[in-house]
Design a protein around this motif. Structure first.
Motif, PDB file in Angstrom:
ATOM      1  N   ARG A 142     -11.603  25.923 -50.441  1.00 47.40           N
ATOM      2  CA  ARG A 142     -12.459  26.834 -51.200  1.00 47.40           C
ATOM      3  C   ARG A 142     -13.536  27.454 -50.307  1.00 47.40           C
ATOM      4  N   ALA A 143     -14.186  26.622 -49.494  1.00 51.22           N
ATOM      5  CA  ALA A 143     -15.210  27.133 -48.577  1.00 51.22           C
ATOM      6  C   ALA A 143     -14.589  28.095 -47.575  1.00 51.22           C
ATOM      7  N   ALA A 144     -13.388  27.757 -47.080  1.00 52.77           N
ATOM      8  CA  ALA A 144     -12.700  28.631 -46.131  1.00 52.77           C
ATOM      9  C   ALA A 144     -12.384  29.980 -46.777  1.00 52.77           C
ATOM     10  N   THR A 145     -11.998  29.961 -48.037  1.00 56.40           N
ATOM     11  CA  THR A 145     -11.723  31.204 -48.765  1.00 56.40           C
ATOM     12  C   THR A 145     -12.990  32.045 -48.889  1.00 56.40           C
ATOM     13  N   HIS A 146     -14.104  31.400 -49.170  1.00 57.77           N
ATOM     14  CA  HIS A 146     -15.379  32.122 -49.272  1.00 57.77           C
ATOM     15  C   HIS A 146     -15.757  32.758 -47.940  1.00 57.77           C
TER      16      HIS A 146
ATOM     17  N   ALA B 271     -16.170  36.713 -47.634  1.00 63.76           N
ATOM     18  CA  ALA B 271     -17.520  37.218 -47.379  1.00 63.76           C
ATOM     19  C   ALA B 271     -17.695  37.780 -45.970  1.00 63.76           C
ATOM     20  N   LEU B 272     -17.096  37.110 -44.986  1.00 62.57           N
ATOM     21  CA  LEU B 272     -17.370  37.470 -43.589  1.00 62.57           C
ATOM     22  C   LEU B 272     -16.123  37.775 -42.762  1.00 62.57           C
ATOM     23  N   GLY B 273     -14.954  37.678 -43.360  1.00 63.48           N
ATOM     24  CA  GLY B 273     -13.721  37.944 -42.626  1.00 63.48           C
ATOM     25  C   GLY B 273     -13.344  36.848 -41.651  1.00 63.48           C
ATOM     26  N   ILE B 274     -13.889  35.653 -41.841  1.00 61.42           N
ATOM     27  CA  ILE B 274     -13.622  34.526 -40.935  1.00 61.42           C
ATOM     28  C   ILE B 274     -12.394  33.772 -41.426  1.00 61.42           C
ATOM     29  N   LYS B 275     -11.350  33.751 -40.586  1.00 55.80           N
ATOM     30  CA  LYS B 275     -10.095  33.103 -40.959  1.00 55.80           C
ATOM     31  C   LYS B 275      -9.814  31.858 -40.119  1.00 55.80           C
ATOM     32  N   THR B 276     -10.244  31.857 -38.869  1.00 54.08           N
ATOM     33  CA  THR B 276      -9.911  30.767 -37.959  1.00 54.08           C
ATOM     34  C   THR B 276     -11.177  30.103 -37.414  1.00 54.08           C
ATOM     35  N   ILE B 277     -10.983  28.950 -36.789  1.00 53.17           N
ATOM     36  CA  ILE B 277     -12.099  28.267 -36.136  1.00 53.17           C
ATOM     37  C   ILE B 277     -12.686  29.166 -35.056  1.00 53.17           C
ATOM     38  N   GLY B 278     -11.834  29.888 -34.359  1.00 46.27           N
ATOM     39  CA  GLY B 278     -12.311  30.821 -33.334  1.00 46.27           C
ATOM     40  C   GLY B 278     -13.156  31.932 -33.922  1.00 46.27           C
TER      41      GLY B 278
ATOM     42  N   ASP C 262      -4.046  16.094 -33.125  1.00 49.73           N
ATOM     43  CA  ASP C 262      -3.225  16.078 -31.912  1.00 49.73           C
ATOM     44  C   ASP C 262      -3.048  17.470 -31.297  1.00 49.73           C
ATOM     45  N   LYS C 263      -3.772  18.450 -31.806  1.00 49.01           N
ATOM     46  CA  LYS C 263      -3.650  19.827 -31.320  1.00 49.01           C
ATOM     47  C   LYS C 263      -4.493  20.042 -30.070  1.00 49.01           C
ATOM     48  N   SER C 264      -4.082  21.003 -29.263  1.00 49.26           N
ATOM     49  CA  SER C 264      -4.850  21.377 -28.069  1.00 49.26           C
ATOM     50  C   SER C 264      -6.049  22.220 -28.497  1.00 49.26           C
ATOM     51  N   LEU C 265      -6.990  22.391 -27.599  1.00 49.40           N
ATOM     52  CA  LEU C 265      -8.146  23.239 -27.893  1.00 49.40           C
ATOM     53  C   LEU C 265      -7.713  24.661 -28.221  1.00 49.40           C
ATOM     54  N   GLU C 266      -6.723  25.156 -27.506  1.00 45.97           N
ATOM     55  CA  GLU C 266      -6.217  26.500 -27.758  1.00 45.97           C
ATOM     56  C   GLU C 266      -5.647  26.612 -29.168  1.00 45.97           C
ATOM     57  N   GLU C 267      -4.926  25.571 -29.605  1.00 42.10           N
ATOM     58  CA  GLU C 267      -4.359  25.567 -30.955  1.00 42.10           C
ATOM     59  C   GLU C 267      -5.466  25.458 -32.009  1.00 42.10           C
ATOM     60  N   LEU C 268      -6.482  24.663 -31.724  1.00 43.57           N
ATOM     61  CA  LEU C 268      -7.579  24.505 -32.682  1.00 43.57           C
ATOM     62  C   LEU C 268      -8.350  25.801 -32.886  1.00 43.57           C
ATOM     63  N   VAL C 269      -8.548  26.550 -31.834  1.00 40.87           N
ATOM     64  CA  VAL C 269      -9.266  27.825 -31.951  1.00 40.87           C
ATOM     65  C   VAL C 269      -8.521  28.770 -32.888  1.00 40.87           C
ATOM     66  N   ASP C 270      -7.209  28.675 -32.912  1.00 38.16           N
ATOM     67  CA  ASP C 270      -6.390  29.531 -33.776  1.00 38.16           C
ATOM     68  C   ASP C 270      -6.111  28.915 -35.148  1.00 38.16           C
ATOM     69  N   ALA C 271      -6.576  27.694 -35.369  1.00 40.69           N
ATOM     70  CA  ALA C 271      -6.325  27.000 -36.636  1.00 40.69           C
ATOM     71  C   ALA C 271      -7.242  27.554 -37.731  1.00 40.69           C
ATOM     72  N   PRO C 272      -6.824  27.395 -38.985  1.00 43.16           N
ATOM     73  CA  PRO C 272      -7.674  27.859 -40.081  1.00 43.16           C
ATOM     74  C   PRO C 272      -8.997  27.086 -40.126  1.00 43.16           C
ATOM     75  N   VAL C 273     -10.029  27.717 -40.646  1.00 36.37           N
ATOM     76  CA  VAL C 273     -11.355  27.087 -40.724  1.00 36.37           C
ATOM     77  C   VAL C 273     -11.283  25.763 -41.487  1.00 36.37           C
ATOM     78  N   ALA C 274     -10.417  25.678 -42.479  1.00 40.47           N
ATOM     79  CA  ALA C 274     -10.294  24.457 -43.275  1.00 40.47           C
ATOM     80  C   ALA C 274      -9.793  23.274 -42.448  1.00 40.47           C
ATOM     81  N   ALA C 275      -9.345  23.503 -41.224  1.00 38.02           N
ATOM     82  CA  ALA C 275      -8.934  22.407 -40.349  1.00 38.02           C
ATOM     83  C   ALA C 275     -10.147  21.602 -39.864  1.00 38.02           C
TER      84      ALA C 275
END
Length: 74
Positions: free
Chosen positions: A37-41, A45-52, A17-30
């Motif tokens: 575990r994959a999100a932690t990796h 490894a690459l400093g990737i925290k959010t979907i954005g 139910d989140k907006s696109l703006e909220e999804l971009v800021d959501a954690p990769v595990a969303a």
């Protein structure tokens, strides 16, 4: 002009139910299919925290472009 799309198949239930703006800021595990575990990796490894972060990652953008250019986008 507002854009609407059914993203239920792409994100976990808690984020449907989140907006696109909220999804971009959501954690990769969303993203559906991405475990904590994959999100932690990705973060370690690459400093990737959010979907954005994932969508803007030079590694993923380059890989996607190479796949498309090779005609292997299936």
């Amino acid at each position: 002009m507002p854009v609407t799309a059914n993203l239920a198949a792409f994100v976990d239930k808690d984020y449907q139910d989140k907006s696109l703006e909220e999804l971009v800021d959501a954690p990769v595990a969303a993203l559906a299919g991405v475990s904590e575990r994959a999100a932690t990796h990705l973060k370690e490894a690459l400093g990737i925290k959010t979907i954005g972060d994932l969508g803007r990652s030079q590694y993923f953008l380059t890989a996607s472009a190479l796949v498309q250019l090779a005609g292997k986008d299936r």
